[in-house]
Design a protein around this motif. Structure first.
Motif, PDB file in Angstrom:
ATOM      1  N   TYR A  46      11.675 -24.458 -27.861  1.00 19.50           N
ATOM      2  CA  TYR A  46      10.624 -24.492 -28.565  1.00 19.50           C
ATOM      3  C   TYR A  46      10.240 -23.695 -29.525  1.00 19.50           C
ATOM      4  CZ  TYR A  46       5.362 -22.746 -28.834  1.00 19.50           C
ATOM      5  OH  TYR A  46       4.243 -23.004 -29.116  1.00 19.50           O
ATOM      6  N   THR A  47      11.263 -23.309 -30.028  1.00 22.77           N
ATOM      7  CA  THR A  47      11.053 -22.659 -32.112  1.00 22.77           C
ATOM      8  C   THR A  47      11.328 -23.289 -32.796  1.00 22.77           C
ATOM      9  OG1 THR A  47      12.073 -20.022 -31.126  1.00 22.77           O
ATOM     10  CG2 THR A  47      12.058 -20.909 -33.210  1.00 22.77           C
ATOM     11  N   TRP A  48      12.510 -24.806 -32.335  1.00 22.80           N
ATOM     12  CA  TRP A  48      12.521 -25.264 -33.224  1.00 22.80           C
ATOM     13  C   TRP A  48      11.276 -26.484 -33.353  1.00 22.80           C
ATOM     14  CZ3 TRP A  48      14.418 -30.701 -31.392  1.00 22.80           C
ATOM     15  CH2 TRP A  48      15.186 -31.631 -32.712  1.00 22.80           C
ATOM     16  N   ILE A  49      10.707 -27.310 -32.349  1.00 23.69           N
ATOM     17  CA  ILE A  49       9.743 -28.417 -31.777  1.00 23.69           C
ATOM     18  C   ILE A  49       8.296 -27.342 -32.744  1.00 23.69           C
ATOM     19  CG2 ILE A  49      10.435 -30.134 -30.467  1.00 23.69           C
ATOM     20  CD1 ILE A  49       8.202 -27.877 -28.937  1.00 23.69           C
ATOM     21  N   VAL A  50       8.525 -25.428 -32.658  1.00 27.33           N
ATOM     22  CA  VAL A  50       7.787 -25.528 -33.929  1.00 27.33           C
ATOM     23  C   VAL A  50       7.810 -24.872 -35.003  1.00 27.33           C
ATOM     24  CG1 VAL A  50       6.421 -23.170 -34.677  1.00 27.33           C
ATOM     25  CG2 VAL A  50       6.511 -23.544 -32.152  1.00 27.33           C
ATOM     26  N   ARG A  51       8.785 -25.582 -35.442  1.00 31.51           N
ATOM     27  CA  ARG A  51       9.083 -25.183 -37.005  1.00 31.51           C
ATOM     28  C   ARG A  51       8.927 -27.187 -37.497  1.00 31.51           C
ATOM     29  NH1 ARG A  51      12.637 -22.072 -40.869  1.00 31.51           N
ATOM     30  NH2 ARG A  51      11.809 -23.202 -42.786  1.00 31.51           N
ATOM     31  N   ILE A  52       9.095 -27.842 -36.234  1.00 33.27           N
ATOM     32  CA  ILE A  52       8.773 -29.614 -37.335  1.00 33.27           C
ATOM     33  C   ILE A  52       7.210 -29.975 -36.995  1.00 33.27           C
ATOM     34  CG2 ILE A  52       8.922 -31.384 -36.275  1.00 33.27           C
ATOM     35  CD1 ILE A  52      11.773 -31.606 -34.799  1.00 33.27           C
ATOM     36  N   ALA A  53       6.665 -29.237 -35.745  1.00 29.86           N
ATOM     37  CA  ALA A  53       4.852 -29.412 -35.719  1.00 29.86           C
ATOM     38  C   ALA A  53       4.901 -28.329 -37.147  1.00 29.86           C
ATOM     39  CB  ALA A  53       4.783 -28.286 -34.406  1.00 29.86           C
ATOM     40  N   VAL A  54       4.618 -27.369 -37.990  1.00 30.03           N
ATOM     41  CA  VAL A  54       4.469 -26.389 -38.781  1.00 30.03           C
ATOM     42  C   VAL A  54       4.987 -27.468 -40.089  1.00 30.03           C
ATOM     43  CG1 VAL A  54       4.994 -24.173 -40.251  1.00 30.03           C
ATOM     44  CG2 VAL A  54       4.696 -24.549 -37.979  1.00 30.03           C
ATOM     45  N   ASN A  55       5.255 -27.913 -40.098  1.00 33.32           N
ATOM     46  CA  ASN A  55       5.853 -28.378 -40.780  1.00 33.32           C
ATOM     47  C   ASN A  55       5.014 -30.001 -41.422  1.00 33.32           C
ATOM     48  OD1 ASN A  55       7.678 -27.049 -42.395  1.00 33.32           O
ATOM     49  ND2 ASN A  55       9.536 -28.203 -41.598  1.00 33.32           N
TER      50      ASN A  55
END
Lengths: 206, 80
Positions: free
Chosen positions: A76-85
């Motif tokens: 989840y942390t990994w996809i959040v980082r993608i989403a934020v970018n």
């Protein structure tokens, strides 16, 4: 219904299967996180159409780059980082100054000054219907500055740790902490307007 | 002596229980003497509790349909 959808959600196993080429496992991960990612994208972009784009781009990118997911942080942390970018890229495209970041310094501590201090009643949320309460909580988050909004959402609503929130947003731990404090205090003040004990007045506590 | 400003600076860590016993004792002494800070601590704690675990709205079905179609297309392209 398949056996896997009846069983509890097992992120580690699903990620392993998805990395091994199991598309059904990946789709299950998407379904588990899509609403949270959509909410986050809406909070950052403030625009439904952009949020939908961000949602799609996030999961397509995650699918493409699944082999780069190290597994030493939460999926989840990994996809959040993608989403934020992706969300920040949207904002940059919409604005002319091109300087959108979640890392802007905004304040000198002035906004930790509390104006409204009043005790709340017992179970104050019971005075409202579920729907009304949802609207109050949503509107209050929406009224925060964007950098506070995402920190609060990840740390307090989604229950990521301070370190995970920092990693997902590309912020330092002290930056997350100071934004979180301000977000919490501002929300507290906003909710006080709805939840304060009836008959109480601010000055009684000053 | 701890000031209200000092107390507020530690409030998040206090509520998250990420402080040592010595500081905790100082903060707790402050809120027994300062009703204002007691109310702020109490209502901030309740604010966090109300938001914790708040479920997102389910995404609209047409948004999900478009997401899944885009994904299937990408998956099919990859397997070719």
């Amino acid at each position: 219904m398949t056996a896997s959808s009846q069983a509890g959600f097992d992120e580690t196993t699903l990620v392993t299967q998805a990395r091994g080429g199991d598309n059904r496992a990946f789709a299950e991960l998407v379904k588990h996180y899509e609403a949270k990612i959509f909410r986050l994208a809406q909070h950052i972009t403030q625009n439904r159409e952009d949020a939908e784009d961000v949602l799609q781009e996030t999961f397509l990118k995650a699918y493409e780059h699944l082999d780069q997911f190290q597994g030493n942080s939460k999926f989840y942390t990994w996809i959040v980082r993608i989403a934020v970018n992706q969300a920040l890229m949207k904002l940059r495209r919409r604005r002319t100054d091109k300087s959108v970041s979640l890392d802007e310094t905004i304040d000198t501590g002035e906004d930790t000054v509390t104006r409204e201090v009043a005790a709340w009643g017992e179970d104050p949320e019971q005075q409202f219907t579920r729907e009304e309460l949802g609207q109050i909580l949503d509107a209050s988050i929406q009224s925060l500055a964007p950098t506070y909004r995402s920190v609060f959402l990840l740390r307090d609503v989604d229950d990521l740790s301070t370190e995970e929130t920092a990693e997902a947003l590309g912020l330092s731990v002290p930056a997350v902490k100071s934004r979180l404090l301000r977000a919490r205090l501002q929300l507290r003040e906003k909710l006080t307007r709805y939840f304060k004990r009836k008959g109480d007045d601010t000055f009684a506590y000053l | 002596m701890l000031t209200c400003k000092d107390f507020l600076a530690e409030l998040s860590d206090y509520l998250d229980e990420r402080i040592d016993a010595e500081l905790r004792a100082k903060l707790e002494r402050h809120i027994t003497e300062c009703p204002n800070c007691w109310v702020i601590a109490d209502t901030t704690r309740k604010t966090i509790q109300i938001y914790k675990g708040m479920d997102p709205y389910p995404i609209p079905s047409e948004v999900e349909t478009r997401l899944m179609l885009a994904l299937e297309k990408r998956m099919a392209a990859k397997q070719k």
